[in-house]
Design a protein around this motif. Sequence first.
Motif, PDB file in Angstrom:
ATOM      1  N   ALA A 107       0.837  -1.289  -0.075  1.00 39.18           N
ATOM      2  CA  ALA A 107      -0.038   0.022   0.046  1.00 39.18           C
ATOM      3  C   ALA A 107       0.897   1.199  -0.046  1.00 39.18           C
ATOM      4  N   GLY A 108       1.975   1.252   0.783  1.00 41.33           N
ATOM      5  CA  GLY A 108       2.819   2.255   0.738  1.00 41.33           C
ATOM      6  C   GLY A 108       3.566   2.565  -0.437  1.00 41.33           C
ATOM      7  N   LEU A 109       3.833   1.400  -1.443  1.00 40.79           N
ATOM      8  CA  LEU A 109       4.569   1.610  -2.458  1.00 40.79           C
ATOM      9  C   LEU A 109       3.709   2.134  -3.413  1.00 40.79           C
ATOM     10  N   THR A 110       2.326   1.868  -3.392  1.00 39.66           N
ATOM     11  CA  THR A 110       1.525   2.312  -4.200  1.00 39.66           C
ATOM     12  C   THR A 110       1.353   3.966  -4.216  1.00 39.66           C
ATOM     13  N   VAL A 111       1.292   4.191  -2.882  1.00 39.97           N
ATOM     14  CA  VAL A 111       1.266   5.639  -2.546  1.00 39.97           C
ATOM     15  C   VAL A 111       2.509   6.485  -3.076  1.00 39.97           C
ATOM     16  N   VAL A 112       3.693   5.967  -2.828  1.00 42.06           N
ATOM     17  CA  VAL A 112       4.872   6.600  -3.322  1.00 42.06           C
ATOM     18  C   VAL A 112       5.006   6.686  -4.656  1.00 42.06           C
ATOM     19  N   ILE A 113       4.399   5.629  -5.330  1.00 42.16           N
ATOM     20  CA  ILE A 113       4.556   5.450  -6.710  1.00 42.16           C
ATOM     21  C   ILE A 113       3.636   6.581  -7.490  1.00 42.16           C
ATOM     22  N   ALA A 114       2.580   6.629  -6.777  1.00 47.77           N
ATOM     23  CA  ALA A 114       1.630   7.554  -7.676  1.00 47.77           C
ATOM     24  C   ALA A 114       1.973   9.092  -7.260  1.00 47.77           C
ATOM     25  N   LEU A 115       2.584   9.500  -5.926  1.00 44.26           N
ATOM     26  CA  LEU A 115       3.051  10.598  -5.688  1.00 44.26           C
ATOM     27  C   LEU A 115       4.613  10.994  -6.540  1.00 44.26           C
ATOM     28  N   ALA A 116       5.473   9.980  -6.623  1.00 39.19           N
ATOM     29  CA  ALA A 116       6.512  10.365  -7.348  1.00 39.19           C
ATOM     30  C   ALA A 116       6.190  10.235  -8.903  1.00 39.19           C
ATOM     31  N   SER A 144      -3.090   1.235 -11.391  1.00 40.78           N
ATOM     32  CA  SER A 144      -3.854   0.677 -10.386  1.00 40.78           C
ATOM     33  C   SER A 144      -4.271  -0.867 -10.929  1.00 40.78           C
ATOM     34  N   VAL A 145      -4.693  -1.120 -12.091  1.00 43.56           N
ATOM     35  CA  VAL A 145      -5.068  -2.140 -12.793  1.00 43.56           C
ATOM     36  C   VAL A 145      -4.011  -3.200 -12.817  1.00 43.56           C
ATOM     37  N   LEU A 146      -2.672  -2.775 -12.915  1.00 48.63           N
ATOM     38  CA  LEU A 146      -1.553  -3.727 -13.203  1.00 48.63           C
ATOM     39  C   LEU A 146      -1.172  -4.063 -11.797  1.00 48.63           C
ATOM     40  N   LEU A 147      -1.128  -3.401 -10.792  1.00 50.53           N
ATOM     41  CA  LEU A 147      -0.789  -3.547  -9.304  1.00 50.53           C
ATOM     42  C   LEU A 147      -1.434  -4.660  -8.743  1.00 50.53           C
ATOM     43  N   LEU A 148      -2.809  -4.528  -8.943  1.00 51.25           N
ATOM     44  CA  LEU A 148      -4.013  -5.265  -8.474  1.00 51.25           C
ATOM     45  C   LEU A 148      -3.828  -6.614  -9.123  1.00 51.25           C
ATOM     46  N   LEU A 154     -10.276  -4.330 -12.428  1.00 49.96           N
ATOM     47  CA  LEU A 154     -11.105  -3.266 -13.181  1.00 49.96           C
ATOM     48  C   LEU A 154     -12.204  -2.751 -12.539  1.00 49.96           C
ATOM     49  N   LYS A 155     -12.693  -3.545 -11.384  1.00 45.09           N
ATOM     50  CA  LYS A 155     -13.572  -2.959 -10.443  1.00 45.09           C
ATOM     51  C   LYS A 155     -12.997  -1.943  -9.517  1.00 45.09           C
ATOM     52  N   ALA A 156     -11.949  -2.219  -9.040  1.00 41.16           N
ATOM     53  CA  ALA A 156     -11.116  -1.298  -8.137  1.00 41.16           C
ATOM     54  C   ALA A 156     -10.850   0.108  -9.027  1.00 41.16           C
ATOM     55  N   ALA A 157     -10.496   0.104 -10.139  1.00 41.11           N
ATOM     56  CA  ALA A 157     -10.252   1.073 -10.931  1.00 41.11           C
ATOM     57  C   ALA A 157     -11.491   2.207 -11.054  1.00 41.11           C
ATOM     58  N   ALA A 158     -12.478   1.276 -11.515  1.00 41.56           N
ATOM     59  CA  ALA A 158     -13.714   2.045 -11.778  1.00 41.56           C
ATOM     60  C   ALA A 158     -14.290   2.628 -10.376  1.00 41.56           C
ATOM     61  N   GLY A 214      -3.466  11.691  -7.439  1.00 39.39           N
ATOM     62  CA  GLY A 214      -2.257  10.963  -6.838  1.00 39.39           C
ATOM     63  C   GLY A 214      -2.407  10.276  -5.496  1.00 39.39           C
ATOM     64  N   ILE A 215      -2.844  11.193  -4.603  1.00 37.80           N
ATOM     65  CA  ILE A 215      -2.982  10.722  -3.267  1.00 37.80           C
ATOM     66  C   ILE A 215      -4.265   9.675  -2.981  1.00 37.80           C
ATOM     67  N   LEU A 216      -5.246  10.035  -3.542  1.00 40.79           N
ATOM     68  CA  LEU A 216      -6.500   9.365  -3.217  1.00 40.79           C
ATOM     69  C   LEU A 216      -6.374   7.779  -4.040  1.00 40.79           C
ATOM     70  N   PHE A 217      -5.293   7.820  -5.042  1.00 43.80           N
ATOM     71  CA  PHE A 217      -5.159   6.592  -5.476  1.00 43.80           C
ATOM     72  C   PHE A 217      -4.334   5.458  -4.691  1.00 43.80           C
ATOM     73  N   GLY A 218      -3.586   6.030  -3.975  1.00 50.57           N
ATOM     74  CA  GLY A 218      -2.768   5.340  -3.223  1.00 50.57           C
ATOM     75  C   GLY A 218      -3.428   4.675  -1.993  1.00 50.57           C
ATOM     76  N   LEU A 219      -4.380   6.067  -1.488  1.00 51.76           N
ATOM     77  CA  LEU A 219      -5.055   5.395  -0.308  1.00 51.76           C
ATOM     78  C   LEU A 219      -6.206   4.543  -0.697  1.00 51.76           C
ATOM     79  N   ALA A 220      -6.657   4.671  -1.863  1.00 50.30           N
ATOM     80  CA  ALA A 220      -7.734   3.734  -2.401  1.00 50.30           C
ATOM     81  C   ALA A 220      -7.474   2.438  -2.572  1.00 50.30           C
ATOM     82  N   MET A 221      -6.130   2.239  -3.004  1.00 52.28           N
ATOM     83  CA  MET A 221      -5.512   0.793  -3.131  1.00 52.28           C
ATOM     84  C   MET A 221      -5.094   0.356  -1.620  1.00 52.28           C
ATOM     85  N   ASP A 222      -4.872   1.178  -0.603  1.00 47.17           N
ATOM     86  CA  ASP A 222      -4.607   0.701   0.868  1.00 47.17           C
ATOM     87  C   ASP A 222      -5.938  -0.068   1.107  1.00 47.17           C
TER      88      ASP A 222
END
Length: 725
Positions: free
Chosen positions: A279-288, A528-532, A543-547, A591-599
């Motif tokens: 989850a932290g990695l997704t936030v970092v990737i989205a922000l970076a 998000s689709v690739l990571l999940l 796909l459901k998570a991205a939607a 960027g931020i909500l993407f990371g937190l949503a994936m959490d």
Amino acid sequence: MATVLYRLGRASFRHRWVVLILWIVVLGALGGAAAAFKGPTSSNFTMPGTESQRAIDALKQQFPEASGATGTIVIAAPEGANLAADANKAAVLGLVQEANKLPGVVGAMDPYSIGALSQDGRYALLTVQFTNRADQVTKDQRAAYEATGAAAEKAGLRVEHGGEVMNHEPEVGGKEGIGVVIALVVLLVTFGSLIAAGMTMLNALLGVGAGMAGLYALSSAVHLTSTAPVLALMLGLAVGIDYSLFISSRHRQNLVEGHAPDEAAGRAVGTAGSAVVFAGLTVVIALAGLAVVNIPFLTVMGLAAAGTVAVAVLVAITLQPALLAFAGRKILSRTQRKALAEGAAHHSENFGFRWARWMIRLRVPVILVGVLGLAALAIPAAHMRIALPGASAGPADTPARRAADLIDQGFGPGFNGRLALVVSSSSPDVTKAKAGEAIKAVTGTENLLAATPPNFSRDGKTALVALIPKTGPTDAATEDLVHAVRTKLKTVGGADFAVTGQTAVGIDVSEKLSDAMPEYLLLVVGLSVLLLMLVFRSILVPLKAAAGFLLTVGATFGITVLVFQDGHLGSLVGLDQPGPLVSFLPILLIGILFGLAMDYEVFLVSRMREDFVHGDTPRQATINGMGHGARVVTAAAIIMASVFAGFILVDDPVIKSMGFALAIGVAIDAFIVRMTIVPAVVSLLGRAAWWIPRWLDKILPNVDIEGEKLREHLSTEPAKEPVSV
């Protein structure tokens, strides 16, 4: 990954004093570096490659005396009087002389000689030109500027100080700390233990302290905007508490199941810690990933926030198990400790199980109401406008805002959004002639109030013309004026023409960000689709998570536009002046909500997949995932939303809107999308939710979020000697 983290967590637990001392040393070293190397932050937003920025850079070389920050002193006579009276004129001229003697000032322009008086003669504008940019003006120079005008005020005049030089760093005091207090209360309710709540909060605060100290230690080498440290603090606090909460909760669950304390901590870091790292990695990737937009100040903001999140992850998987060792079995509530001592199982079906059954039973209406409701909330986002806010949008009690309001009152809003037309050539005669042609060409442009006579550089090769719109700096009509003027100047030729100034810079920045937003949104959704897909070995779940993420973003934009742009219920958040959203908010929010949503997606759905893989029906796996994760995710979402909401209490409208949008976004994503729509959709999909083509399953690396390889490792490894605590 789970096996490596298991070993790391167990080692940190066993060597708690070493880990604690190391982190204290790191925190002390970073704190010392921050004190020694802390550099200034800036409210200037530069945009390389734009016309306005090219003009500013050229002025530094060709017209250096006009390239620094400007201050605008607004003078007003009492009602019924005017500044032409001898006594008032003497007071104003005295103020001009006073301003000319200020440190760091090139010169102050006499408002009588340049005609900077209102039509009724009651108001005057005194322009003060500084040598340096606003972020290079010292505190002493700014204080001396703000202290001018005492004699004029004694003479009965009102004096207010504004302009670029009064741009200030947002003040973050103690009011926003209420979010941390609410977070502590939620932790107490969730854990039923003061020690568990306090230790989790302590761990998060140590992490955010280290992250912020590291950021300030780098601030002398990296140009930070004033909002970058606030964003890093906001995000570091929120994820730090949440990540510590996830690991503490899993550790308590392991203890209740009868594991030795060190084994419980190792398993907690190996399982919940894996999800934290991902989850932290997704936030970092989205922000970076904001760096791909190629906007320097946004890149710095993203990297600063990403750095604090990375530190929060490191603290959670190393310092957290060490603190768990100090807490021992006191991490459990009294009821749990008593049940454990008596050898009784302490299991009860919590609200999460019942909620999941309701969502599954009513899944079709739940999906329809949820999706249509969020889509309706997103409608206002269709007329979203973005801009860089000026002094008119600042806190009402600041000097810059008072000056801007007085300018509006005496001269009109356009005087707060003055544009600068730069004309340059290789010959003074050509520059003089072309400046005249340029003024003639733009005169009569719709929404242009006036164009002042040109001001020439010492060598005469560069001219500066002030263009005054009829509307304010963030008004759509002012943006149209800038484009119209630039179009007309292309017909003049024979010299270099550029429109710049704070207003033009703001327009160029907003347009660049607006153009970049679809590209960045596509990048984030694809990521998000690739990571999940890696995590869940599924096609439909990603796909459901991205939607769901798109629904969250749309609804968040819509509600934020309703409050901050349209002004509906603005008084509830302390907003006194609605206007366009700050230009970098939408792309930053994505960027931020993407990371937190994936959490939340990972913490809830990974348990669903784990139980499905181990033989449960799709329906029962969905119920189990919600039952085991709902309580923790609910607490985490309340904590994160509370921390963000605490920043709504900050007076600065930029910070206020960021805190509001993030709090609303987290609440929508956690409670409506992940806790409501997700179980309904997953149960509706049934076995198809976990289908993936065999060829794709073989290609994708196995990141083992659920800890399957860890369980295999533990089943074949000999029993370990438990550590007493």
